[in-house]
Design an enzyme around this catalytic site. Structure first.
Site, short mmCIF file in Angstrom:
data_model
loop_
_atom_site.label_atom_id
_atom_site.label_comp_id
_atom_site.label_asym_id
_atom_site.label_seq_id
_atom_site.Cartn_x
_atom_site.Cartn_y
_atom_site.Cartn_z
N VAL A 220 -3.27 -3.17 11.28
CA VAL A 220 -2.11 -4.05 11.28
C VAL A 220 -1.45 -4.12 9.91
O VAL A 220 -0.24 -4.40 9.79
CB VAL A 220 -2.52 -5.47 11.75
CG1 VAL A 220 -3.50 -6.11 10.77
CG2 VAL A 220 -1.32 -6.37 11.97
N LYS A 221 -2.21 -3.82 8.85
CA LYS A 221 -1.69 -3.93 7.49
C LYS A 221 -0.66 -2.85 7.15
O LYS A 221 0.02 -2.95 6.12
CB LYS A 221 -2.83 -3.91 6.48
CG LYS A 221 -3.77 -5.09 6.60
CD LYS A 221 -3.08 -6.41 6.30
CE LYS A 221 -4.08 -7.55 6.21
NZ LYS A 221 -3.44 -8.82 5.83
N ASP A 222 -0.51 -1.84 7.99
CA ASP A 222 0.59 -0.89 7.80
C ASP A 222 1.93 -1.62 7.85
O ASP A 222 2.86 -1.31 7.11
CB ASP A 222 0.58 0.17 8.91
CG ASP A 222 -0.52 1.21 8.73
OD1 ASP A 222 -1.37 1.04 7.84
OD2 ASP A 222 -0.52 2.19 9.49
#
Length: 343
Positions: A44-46
């Site tokens: 999700v940190k993309d």
């Protein structure tokens, strides 16, 4: 407009919702997981990385050929390394020595510089976040094109990208038929941004927090006081302060999720759903199950499947590591040992 031949950064987001059959059938609710592990950087940190970089470009803080510095437990660093590399920026990541070897290897494989520091409380100037801030200031003075500090914990671009993308996608994918959203908080960007987007469309949406042991937000949202209890083997989630992302966030239900409770759920996701996921997903799905019990059957609940289990194989799926801490072990390993197939 979608490009016929997209660049890697164009593939971030638009992840599917997956129905989690076991949790759904056991609770009588529809429990759906947002498959963020399918982002090109694997988490999700993309989204966070892309949002922070694009906003820094728009503001003029990040110049062509510049350097991005961040203090991170791993996944944001991986996202920054992927997006930064694709867009021509240098990336320097400061992280605690306690993070998994798999994350460190992923960072190095993406070509960024990794600086490890000893763990320290946030109140200490030696905390990895403060160390990264000082390093960014120093590099901004010495690098020919300057440097920025990503500052994921307090940078509004973090929450903003989830409000603009993740939350909107969840609403569209459920066709507005969603009763509740729940997830853990690392920086708080996901829960705050998704909540903002969903509440703008449905003011009675229920927002839940799944907090690992050792973090302070469960206490804050149930008693009004930041206090921690116990510890957890999870990485990248659980926070001891109200970050800039969490300002003014209203949480309707908060749950403290213990390691011994989420690990069996994580293992069930492997054997029942074919999903090998990280500890944050285990905490999130366990939180969704607890929220379903609280709300009763017939509700649609969405949570986040943040990253893959491959980044935690040496811990979460390692029976020796877990057994040494008195925690549940993967059942398939226990079956193999009991049958004499392995030592």
């Amino acid at each position: 407009m979608t490009r016929a031949n997209p660049a890697i950064v164009d593939l971030i987001g638009s992840t599917p919702l997956i129905r989690l059959h076991g949790p759904s059938e056991r609770t009588g609710c529809e429990i759906l997981g947002k498959a963020e592990f399918l982002n090109p950087g694997g988490s999700v940190k993309d989204r966070t990385a892309l949002g922070i970089i694009r906003e820094a470009e728009r503001s003029g803080a990040l110049k062509p050929g510049g350097v991005i510095v961040e203090g991170t437990a791993g996944n944001t660093g991986i996202g920054l390394a992927l997006v930064g590399g694709a867009l021509g920026y240098g990336v320097v990541i400061v992280m605690p020595t306690t993070q998994s070897a798999e994350k460190k290897q992923a960072l190095m494989a993406l070509g960024c510089e990794v600086i490890e520091v000893d763990p320290a409380p946030f109140s200490s100037e030696n905390h990895f976040v403060h160390t990264s801030r000082r390093l960014a200031q120093k590099l901004n003075e010495t690098e020919p094109y300057g440097a920025i500090w990503a500052n994921q914990f307090d940078n509004p671009a973090n929450k903003g990208v989830h409000a603009a993308t993740t939350g909107v996608e969840i609403w569209d994918q459920t066709e507005g038929k969603i009763d509740a959203f729940i997830c853990a908080a690392g920086t708080g960007g996901t829960i705050a941004g998704v909540s903002e987007a969903l509440r703008a469309r449905k003011d009675d949406i229920i927002i839940g927090l799944a907090d690992p042991a050792g973090a302070s937000l469960y206490s804050y949202y149930t008693t009004g006081t930041l206090a921690s209890e116990g510890s957890s083997i999870t990485e990248g989630i659980g926070v001891g302060r109200i970050t800039g992302q969490l300002d003014n966030l209203k949480v309707d239900h908060a749950f403290r999720i213990l390691d011994e409770d989420f690990l069996p759920v994580l293992f069930d996701l492997v054997t029942e759903e074919g999903l090998s996921l990280g500890g944050s997903a285990g905490v999130n799905v366990t939180g969704a199950i607890e929220l379903a019990k609280t709300l009763g059957p017939g509700k649609t609940i969405v949570t986040m499947l943040c990253d893959s289990g491959s980044r935690y194989a040496g811990r979460l799926y390692n029976p020796d590591y877990l057994q040494a801490r008195g925690l549940p072990t993967p059942p398939w390993r226990s079956i193999s040992r009991a049958s004499g197939l392995i030592g």
